[in-house]
Design a protein around this motif. Structure first.
Motif, PDB file in Angstrom:
ATOM      1  N   SER A 120       0.725  -1.320   0.161  1.00  0.00           N
ATOM      2  CA  SER A 120      -0.079  -0.041   0.152  1.00  0.00           C
ATOM      3  C   SER A 120       1.358   1.633  -0.035  1.00  0.00           C
ATOM      4  N   ILE A 121       1.603   1.188   0.654  1.00  0.00           N
ATOM      5  CA  ILE A 121       2.796   2.109   0.784  1.00  0.00           C
ATOM      6  C   ILE A 121       3.622   2.368  -0.170  1.00  0.00           C
ATOM      7  N   ALA A 122       3.895   1.403  -0.560  1.00  0.00           N
ATOM      8  CA  ALA A 122       5.009   1.849  -1.884  1.00  0.00           C
ATOM      9  C   ALA A 122       4.111   1.671  -3.522  1.00  0.00           C
ATOM     10  N   ILE A 123       2.427   1.650  -3.313  1.00  0.00           N
ATOM     11  CA  ILE A 123       2.263   1.990  -5.119  1.00  0.00           C
ATOM     12  C   ILE A 123       1.500   3.366  -4.553  1.00  0.00           C
ATOM     13  N   LEU A 124       1.108   3.874  -3.162  1.00  0.00           N
ATOM     14  CA  LEU A 124       0.690   5.499  -2.998  1.00  0.00           C
ATOM     15  C   LEU A 124       2.448   6.234  -3.729  1.00  0.00           C
TER      16      LEU A 124
END
Length: 200
Positions: free
Chosen positions: A95-99
């Motif tokens: 989630s953090i990576a895609i954001l």
């Protein structure tokens, strides 16, 4: 080597699910061998039989398979708080990576470097899934016998590829059979003994 089932701590759950969330590549099914390694081989929270049963049930339920497995492991080890922690630890890295990479998604998706990484990792995922499938088939062979394993593989292939039937329906059908398998086997053996006794 001690193969006894052990109980997990919050730290172990968090670290195990973080690793599966970071290293899992290619969607839910490709993450399952990683989760299996952590739960069965590394921390020994359960054995292969239990993992296979949970995986079959989770596949029949709606939602992402990897998240369901993470929730089950967390709940099994530490209750509701463990389930929440496991799911969060599993989904937060991606989630953090895609954001963080959202602005670069279009550019990265057409990048030759990224395409090369995707192509290179595919054989690894295929081998991981193949090894897990082989071990499950071996377990099935021990429980069902060679003939039934061949029949079930052929039936499942036909239902999934030729008909095709939704995978959840196929899983539910096989679970239903599995619930009565040993009763059916016992009944067949009993009838065979009676027939042999009658003949003699």
């Amino acid at each position: 080597m001690d193969s006894a089932i052990k109980r997990g701590s919050y730290g172990q759950l968090t670290w195990a699910m973080l690793k599966t969330g970071i290293l899992g590549y290619g969607g839910g099914p490709s993450v399952i061998p990683l989760i299996r390694y952590e739960a069965v081989n590394h921390y020994r929270w359960m054995d292969d039989d239990e993992f296979g049963e949970v995986l079959a049930i989770a596949n029949a339920l709606p939602g992402p398979i990897a998240t369901k497995m993470a929730a089950y492991l967390g709940y099994r080890e530490k209750g509701a708080s463990g389930a929440i922690l496991s799911v969060l630890a599993h989904i937060l890295p991606s989630s953090i990576a895609i954001l963080a990479l959202l602005a670069f998604v279009d550019a990265l998706s057409s990048s030759p470097v990224v395409q090369g990484m995707i192509v290179a990792v595919m054989p690894v995922i295929a081998v991981m899934l193949g090894v897990m499938a082989y071990e499950f088939v071996k377990k099935a062979y021990q429980g069902l016998g060679k003939f039934m394993v061949v029949v079930f593989c052929a039936v499942s292939f036909a239902l999934l590829q030729l008909v095709p039937v939704h995978p959840a329906i196929v899983i539910v059908l096989f679970l239903a059979y599995g619930a009565f398998h040993y009763r059916i086997v016992d009944r067949v053996r009993t009838n065979r003994k009676r027939n042999e006794g009658g003949v003699s």
